[in-house]
Scaffold this motif. Sequence first.
Motif, mmCIF file in Angstrom:
data_model
loop_
_atom_site.group_PDB
_atom_site.id
_atom_site.type_symbol
_atom_site.label_atom_id
_atom_site.label_comp_id
_atom_site.label_asym_id
_atom_site.label_seq_id
_atom_site.Cartn_x
_atom_site.Cartn_y
_atom_site.Cartn_z
ATOM 1 N N TRP A 1 2.037 -1.649 9.986
ATOM 2 C CA TRP A 1 2.997 -1.306 10.705
ATOM 3 C C TRP A 1 3.197 -2.261 11.829
ATOM 4 C CZ3 TRP A 1 7.350 -5.039 9.066
ATOM 5 C CH2 TRP A 1 8.330 -5.329 9.816
ATOM 6 N N GLU A 2 2.224 -0.515 12.294
ATOM 7 C CA GLU A 2 2.706 -0.538 13.856
ATOM 8 C C GLU A 2 1.999 -0.789 14.938
ATOM 9 O OE1 GLU A 2 1.812 3.964 14.170
ATOM 10 O OE2 GLU A 2 4.059 4.854 13.983
ATOM 11 N N GLY A 3 0.836 -1.750 13.956
ATOM 12 C CA GLY A 3 -0.715 -2.293 14.398
ATOM 13 C C GLY A 3 -0.145 -4.063 14.160
ATOM 14 N N LYS A 4 1.081 -4.151 14.127
ATOM 15 C CA LYS A 4 1.823 -5.612 13.898
ATOM 16 C C LYS A 4 1.332 -6.512 12.744
ATOM 17 C CE LYS A 4 2.605 -5.834 19.412
ATOM 18 N NZ LYS A 4 4.665 -5.538 18.433
ATOM 19 N N LEU A 5 0.550 -6.089 12.018
ATOM 20 C CA LEU A 5 -0.032 -6.373 11.013
ATOM 21 C C LEU A 5 0.409 -5.829 9.362
ATOM 22 C CD1 LEU A 5 -3.830 -5.376 10.832
ATOM 23 C CD2 LEU A 5 -2.975 -7.438 11.005
ATOM 24 N N GLY A 6 1.762 -7.019 9.883
ATOM 25 C CA GLY A 6 3.339 -7.363 8.425
ATOM 26 C C GLY A 6 2.834 -6.807 7.394
ATOM 27 N N MET A 7 1.556 -8.408 6.802
ATOM 28 C CA MET A 7 1.459 -8.355 5.853
ATOM 29 C C MET A 7 1.108 -7.397 5.194
ATOM 30 S SD MET A 7 3.133 -11.530 4.582
ATOM 31 C CE MET A 7 4.230 -10.602 5.200
ATOM 32 N N GLN A 8 -0.270 -6.853 6.107
ATOM 33 C CA GLN A 8 -0.691 -5.763 5.370
ATOM 34 C C GLN A 8 0.097 -4.144 5.196
ATOM 35 O OE1 GLN A 8 -4.264 -6.442 4.310
ATOM 36 N NE2 GLN A 8 -3.445 -8.203 5.178
ATOM 37 N N ALA A 9 0.970 -4.232 5.896
ATOM 38 C CA ALA A 9 2.330 -3.028 5.597
ATOM 39 C C ALA A 9 2.436 -3.523 4.225
ATOM 40 C CB ALA A 9 2.873 -2.961 6.473
ATOM 41 N N PHE A 10 3.790 -4.711 3.932
ATOM 42 C CA PHE A 10 3.920 -5.066 3.045
ATOM 43 C C PHE A 10 2.354 -4.954 1.695
ATOM 44 C CE2 PHE A 10 4.934 -8.543 -0.444
ATOM 45 C CZ PHE A 10 5.921 -7.547 -0.631
ATOM 46 N N LEU A 11 1.372 -5.379 2.304
ATOM 47 C CA LEU A 11 0.898 -4.912 0.992
ATOM 48 C C LEU A 11 0.608 -3.812 1.039
ATOM 49 C CD1 LEU A 11 -1.242 -6.068 -0.573
ATOM 50 C CD2 LEU A 11 -3.128 -5.716 1.199
ATOM 51 N N ASN A 12 0.948 -2.577 1.448
ATOM 52 C CA ASN A 12 1.055 -0.942 1.283
ATOM 53 C C ASN A 12 1.756 -0.571 0.224
ATOM 54 O OD1 ASN A 12 -2.217 0.540 2.072
ATOM 55 N ND2 ASN A 12 -2.447 -1.376 3.315
ATOM 56 N N LEU A 13 2.488 -1.109 0.229
ATOM 57 C CA LEU A 13 3.922 -1.277 0.159
ATOM 58 C C LEU A 13 3.600 -1.443 -1.488
ATOM 59 C CD1 LEU A 13 6.779 -1.778 2.733
ATOM 60 C CD2 LEU A 13 5.842 0.983 2.205
ATOM 61 N N TYR A 14 3.225 -2.561 -2.077
ATOM 62 C CA TYR A 14 3.231 -2.926 -2.853
ATOM 63 C C TYR A 14 2.793 -2.339 -3.573
ATOM 64 C CZ TYR A 14 1.160 -5.805 -6.660
ATOM 65 O OH TYR A 14 0.829 -6.697 -8.324
ATOM 66 N N TYR A 15 0.707 -1.448 -2.745
ATOM 67 C CA TYR A 15 0.664 -0.978 -4.017
ATOM 68 C C TYR A 15 1.311 0.947 -4.201
ATOM 69 C CZ TYR A 15 -3.907 -3.563 -2.109
ATOM 70 O OH TYR A 15 -4.771 -4.027 -1.945
ATOM 71 N N LEU A 16 2.058 1.160 -3.661
ATOM 72 C CA LEU A 16 3.113 2.488 -3.639
ATOM 73 C C LEU A 16 3.022 2.360 -5.128
ATOM 74 C CD1 LEU A 16 4.689 3.169 -0.169
ATOM 75 C CD2 LEU A 16 2.899 4.424 -1.671
ATOM 76 N N GLY A 17 4.030 1.204 -5.083
ATOM 77 C CA GLY A 17 4.723 0.887 -6.858
ATOM 78 C C GLY A 17 2.964 0.333 -7.722
ATOM 79 N N MET A 18 2.517 0.491 -7.251
ATOM 80 C CA MET A 18 0.911 -0.459 -8.813
ATOM 81 C C MET A 18 0.517 1.255 -8.965
ATOM 82 S SD MET A 18 1.303 -3.219 -9.311
ATOM 83 C CE MET A 18 -0.027 -2.967 -10.645
ATOM 84 N N ALA A 19 0.462 1.552 -8.107
ATOM 85 C CA ALA A 19 -0.269 3.332 -8.862
ATOM 86 C C ALA A 19 0.641 4.370 -8.959
ATOM 87 C CB ALA A 19 -0.048 4.018 -6.858
ATOM 88 N N VAL A 20 2.031 4.001 -8.770
ATOM 89 C CA VAL A 20 2.866 4.331 -10.236
ATOM 90 C C VAL A 20 2.582 4.014 -11.215
ATOM 91 C CG1 VAL A 20 5.166 4.636 -10.658
ATOM 92 C CG2 VAL A 20 4.687 5.068 -8.442
ATOM 93 N N TYR A 21 2.366 2.519 -11.349
ATOM 94 C CA TYR A 21 2.244 1.513 -12.578
ATOM 95 C C TYR A 21 0.855 1.958 -12.961
ATOM 96 C CZ TYR A 21 0.680 -2.239 -16.064
ATOM 97 O OH TYR A 21 0.903 -3.182 -16.260
ATOM 98 N N GLY A 22 -0.275 2.196 -12.348
ATOM 99 C CA GLY A 22 -0.645 1.955 -12.644
ATOM 100 C C GLY A 22 -1.592 3.553 -13.505
ATOM 101 N N TYR A 23 -0.755 4.884 -12.808
ATOM 102 C CA TYR A 23 -1.210 5.921 -13.409
ATOM 103 C C TYR A 23 -0.158 6.345 -14.773
ATOM 104 C CZ TYR A 23 0.018 11.648 -13.783
ATOM 105 O OH TYR A 23 -0.349 12.513 -14.113
#
Length: 209
Positions: A58-80
């Motif tokens: 987000w700080e590096g202006k890669l908005g889609m990558q920031a969003f992607l990693n927020l999504y990964y947070l949820g998927m980490a919970v789901y995967g576990y």
Amino acid sequence: MPADFQLGQIFDLLASQSPWEWTAALLGIAYVILAARNSLWCWPAAFISTAIYSVLFWEGKLGMQAFLNLYYLGMAVYGYSAWSKTGPQETSLPISRLSGRKHLLFVSSGIVFTFIIGFWMDKQTENPFPYLDAGVMIFSLMTTVLTARRVLESWSYWLIIDSAAILLYGLSGFYVTILMFMVYLIVATYGQLHWLKLFREQNLSANPA
């Protein structure tokens, strides 16, 4: 001498990178190695790594990558949750494969969404690499679901996605992250072979001669 000079520059560049990026990268490497080993503990490593990357991108202006990693947070919970149904190592969720028709639908859907989001970012944001950023994000979103569902071919998709991500992060200045994704390429190859072995053993157990 020129080679030594260039090598020194590379070390200096890596040493100057944020310690947060180093932490996220090391945890990201731990995630993919543990995932390739079919270990439940890949998901906690992924959760912490992606939390850090959400802020960095987000700080590096890669908005889609920031969003992607927020999504990964949820998927980490789901995967576990999905992987921990019967124990810390092996679970009741079997390794599966996709049909040719599903692969075609997967790829074509990813391409369509990449162009839609890339076009929007190109017009509405300051992202310097809108289509590349969008493509890495979309296919990563989709392939993470395949990994969480233990689809064998997810590793083949990761090989392509990781190669594209190396280009994106190189152009964007995330040099430690490039090293992480180079490791990802190696581990994805191992993951493909290891999961294929497990898939064959799984089928032999289900259908003994």
